[in-house]
Design a protein around this motif. Structure first.
Motif, PDB file in Angstrom:
ATOM      1  N   GLU A 254      60.664  49.881   7.419  1.00  0.00           N
ATOM      2  CA  GLU A 254      60.430  50.934   6.419  1.00  0.00           C
ATOM      3  C   GLU A 254      61.689  51.239   5.619  1.00  0.00           C
ATOM      4  O   GLU A 254      61.631  51.416   4.408  1.00  0.00           O
ATOM      5  CB  GLU A 254      59.887  52.196   7.100  1.00  0.00           C
ATOM      6  CG  GLU A 254      58.457  51.968   7.533  1.00  0.00           C
ATOM      7  CD  GLU A 254      57.832  53.128   8.315  1.00  0.00           C
ATOM      8  OE1 GLU A 254      58.462  54.207   8.413  1.00  0.00           O
ATOM      9  OE2 GLU A 254      56.707  52.923   8.824  1.00  0.00           O
ATOM     10  N   ASN A 257      62.115  48.498   3.129  1.00  0.00           N
ATOM     11  CA  ASN A 257      61.174  48.627   2.007  1.00  0.00           C
ATOM     12  C   ASN A 257      61.597  49.733   1.050  1.00  0.00           C
ATOM     13  O   ASN A 257      61.495  49.582  -0.166  1.00  0.00           O
ATOM     14  CB  ASN A 257      59.756  48.919   2.532  1.00  0.00           C
ATOM     15  CG  ASN A 257      59.152  47.679   3.156  1.00  0.00           C
ATOM     16  OD1 ASN A 257      59.585  46.556   2.879  1.00  0.00           O
ATOM     17  ND2 ASN A 257      58.174  47.864   4.020  1.00  0.00           N
ATOM     18  N   ARG A 258      62.102  50.833   1.634  1.00  0.00           N
ATOM     19  CA  ARG A 258      62.531  51.956   0.769  1.00  0.00           C
ATOM     20  C   ARG A 258      63.694  51.535  -0.109  1.00  0.00           C
ATOM     21  O   ARG A 258      63.750  51.845  -1.295  1.00  0.00           O
ATOM     22  CB  ARG A 258      62.933  53.165   1.631  1.00  0.00           C
ATOM     23  CG  ARG A 258      61.743  54.041   2.028  1.00  0.00           C
ATOM     24  CD  ARG A 258      62.216  55.456   2.366  1.00  0.00           C
ATOM     25  NE  ARG A 258      63.119  55.489   3.499  1.00  0.00           N
ATOM     26  CZ  ARG A 258      62.727  55.571   4.776  1.00  0.00           C
ATOM     27  NH1 ARG A 258      61.444  55.622   5.056  1.00  0.00           N
ATOM     28  NH2 ARG A 258      63.608  55.604   5.744  1.00  0.00           N
ATOM     29  N   VAL A 260      64.415  48.503  -1.164  1.00  0.00           N
ATOM     30  CA  VAL A 260      63.941  47.592  -2.216  1.00  0.00           C
ATOM     31  C   VAL A 260      63.252  48.402  -3.315  1.00  0.00           C
ATOM     32  O   VAL A 260      63.493  48.188  -4.510  1.00  0.00           O
ATOM     33  CB  VAL A 260      62.976  46.534  -1.617  1.00  0.00           C
ATOM     34  CG1 VAL A 260      62.306  45.727  -2.719  1.00  0.00           C
ATOM     35  CG2 VAL A 260      63.735  45.609  -0.682  1.00  0.00           C
ATOM     36  N   ALA A 261      62.433  49.394  -2.934  1.00  0.00           N
ATOM     37  CA  ALA A 261      61.733  50.210  -3.926  1.00  0.00           C
ATOM     38  C   ALA A 261      62.743  50.959  -4.796  1.00  0.00           C
ATOM     39  O   ALA A 261      62.613  51.016  -6.021  1.00  0.00           O
ATOM     40  CB  ALA A 261      60.793  51.185  -3.227  1.00  0.00           C
ATOM     41  N   ARG A 262      63.817  51.495  -4.143  1.00  0.00           N
ATOM     42  CA  ARG A 262      64.818  52.251  -4.907  1.00  0.00           C
ATOM     43  C   ARG A 262      65.549  51.333  -5.880  1.00  0.00           C
ATOM     44  O   ARG A 262      65.729  51.662  -7.055  1.00  0.00           O
ATOM     45  CB  ARG A 262      65.807  52.892  -3.935  1.00  0.00           C
ATOM     46  CG  ARG A 262      66.403  54.169  -4.502  1.00  0.00           C
ATOM     47  CD  ARG A 262      67.372  54.822  -3.547  1.00  0.00           C
ATOM     48  NE  ARG A 262      68.574  54.036  -3.353  1.00  0.00           N
ATOM     49  CZ  ARG A 262      69.225  53.927  -2.187  1.00  0.00           C
ATOM     50  NH1 ARG A 262      68.744  54.522  -1.109  1.00  0.00           N
ATOM     51  NH2 ARG A 262      70.328  53.217  -2.094  1.00  0.00           N
ATOM     52  N   ASN A 264      64.473  48.566  -7.176  1.00  0.00           N
ATOM     53  CA  ASN A 264      63.555  48.179  -8.255  1.00  0.00           C
ATOM     54  C   ASN A 264      63.455  49.272  -9.298  1.00  0.00           C
ATOM     55  O   ASN A 264      63.493  49.004 -10.503  1.00  0.00           O
ATOM     56  CB  ASN A 264      62.156  47.888  -7.692  1.00  0.00           C
ATOM     57  CG  ASN A 264      62.110  46.489  -7.087  1.00  0.00           C
ATOM     58  OD1 ASN A 264      62.961  45.647  -7.399  1.00  0.00           O
ATOM     59  ND2 ASN A 264      61.139  46.252  -6.218  1.00  0.00           N
ATOM     60  N   SER A 265      63.360  50.531  -8.829  1.00  0.00           N
ATOM     61  CA  SER A 265      63.194  51.604  -9.799  1.00  0.00           C
ATOM     62  C   SER A 265      64.483  51.804 -10.595  1.00  0.00           C
ATOM     63  O   SER A 265      64.456  52.107 -11.782  1.00  0.00           O
ATOM     64  CB  SER A 265      62.723  52.907  -9.134  1.00  0.00           C
ATOM     65  OG  SER A 265      63.814  53.518  -8.502  1.00  0.00           O
ATOM     66  N   GLU A 266      65.662  51.560  -9.932  1.00  0.00           N
ATOM     67  CA  GLU A 266      66.924  51.675 -10.681  1.00  0.00           C
ATOM     68  C   GLU A 266      67.031  50.573 -11.731  1.00  0.00           C
ATOM     69  O   GLU A 266      67.491  50.804 -12.841  1.00  0.00           O
ATOM     70  CB  GLU A 266      68.112  51.600  -9.715  1.00  0.00           C
ATOM     71  CG  GLU A 266      68.405  52.951  -9.089  1.00  0.00           C
ATOM     72  CD  GLU A 266      69.439  52.883  -7.991  1.00  0.00           C
ATOM     73  OE1 GLU A 266      70.213  51.918  -7.929  1.00  0.00           O
ATOM     74  OE2 GLU A 266      69.452  53.824  -7.149  1.00  0.00           O
ATOM     75  N   ASN A 268      64.528  49.121 -13.234  1.00  0.00           N
ATOM     76  CA  ASN A 268      63.553  49.371 -14.295  1.00  0.00           C
ATOM     77  C   ASN A 268      63.925  50.530 -15.189  1.00  0.00           C
ATOM     78  O   ASN A 268      63.504  50.597 -16.340  1.00  0.00           O
ATOM     79  CB  ASN A 268      62.158  49.614 -13.694  1.00  0.00           C
ATOM     80  CG  ASN A 268      61.625  48.319 -13.070  1.00  0.00           C
ATOM     81  OD1 ASN A 268      62.007  47.232 -13.486  1.00  0.00           O
ATOM     82  ND2 ASN A 268      60.756  48.450 -12.074  1.00  0.00           N
TER      83      ASN A 268
END
Ligand code: AMP
Ligand code: ZN
Length: 269
Positions: A254, A257-258, A260-262, A264-266, A268
């Protein structure tokens, strides 16, 4: 260690110990299958090379080799899981290995998991645990860990043999194995302890076995009584027995995954 109705799964890494163990058990008449975990260590092509040696022995002894990929099971290879969850690579790797060995055994009807740990491995681990008086770890450092609800039995059949003896056994039986050490083990304390124990052994032969066997016979049972394992309950994510609400491997997954999500959002934004 092995009851007549046990179904044995040998954890084979492609190294001399676990390949020698798999060969020895089948020579002794056990219908043992192998499990190779592809850790996804690409440095020096460590994982792909080690897998080939495991496959080669499977063919020779005509036994099934199961192959499980950590990337497929966990979403990421071991080095990335460790980095993203801020854990030491070897500690993350150990946790993922124990987790996947157990899950695979239970899901596929194996009752005992055998690993290739030898006397040098166990004496070095013992030394590390004693130097820091890690009593909880010491209480569970035994050559046989019986099955418990949700955990298969784990055994270390080679603990009476030194690393040198196991290497000779594997070589004399003409079993090719990966000689390269895992690239992440460089500088590991366990290698330093092995070296120290060999120096002590040279001066005082028999010390390594005395150190380990007397611990197993006299000290470990006392500690096991005094420090019983905390109550285990199923992980709310995956069902594996754990002392916490979410097991350490699910937490690792987890956290990764968090991250990677962070990232990705940075990227984008
Ligand atoms: P290590 O922790 O690398 O010293 O390995 C100890 C034992 O764990 C080996 O003798 C094997 O039985 C098992 N093992 C280590 N790595 C793997 C792997 N990638 N796949 C299956 N078993 C492994
Ligand atoms: Zn879990």
């Amino acid at each position: 260690m092995i009851a007549p109705d046990d179904k044995v799964l040998v954890a084979v890494s492609g190294g001399k110990d676990s390949l020698g163990l798999w060969f020895a058990l089948t020579e002794l008449g056990y219908e043992a299958d192998g499990l190779y975990l592809d850790l996804g260590i690409s440095a020096g092509e460590y994982s792909s090379h080690s897998k080939q040696f495991a496959q080669q022995l499977a063919e020779r002894i005509q036994r099934t080799l199961h192959i499980v990929s950590v990337s497929e099971e966990m979403g990421k290879p071991v080095p990335e899981l460790a980095f993203a969850s801020k854990r030491e690579t070897c500690s993350a790797c150990g946790a993922v290995k124990r987790y996947l060995f157990n899950r695979f055994a239970l899901e596929n009807g194996y009752t005992v998991i055998a690993t290739g740990h030898n006397l040098d491995d166990e004496a070095a681990t013992l030394m590390g645990n004693v130097l820091r008086w890690q009593l909880g770890y010491l209480a569970r450092q035994a050559p046989v860990l019986p099955a418990k609800n949700g955990l298969a039995k784990r055994i270390k059949p080679f603990i009476r043999f030194t690393e040198k003896q196991v290497a000779l056994f594997t070589i004399l039986n003409r079993i090719p194995y990966i000689e390269q050490e895992c690239p992440f083990s460089e500088g590991a304390a366990s290698l330093f302890y092995k070296d120290l124990l060999n120096k002590i052994e040279e001066r005082s032969p028999g010390t390594k076995w005395a150190f380990y066997s007397q611990f197993v016979e006299q000290i470990q049972p006392l500690l096991d009584e005094k420090f019983p394992e905390p109550e285990l309950r199923p992980c709310i994510r995956c069902g594996t027995p754990t002392t916490a609400e979410i097991c350490s491997v699910c937490r690792m997954k987890e956290r990764a995954n968090r991250l990677v999500a962070r990232l990705n959002s940075e990227v984008n934004s």
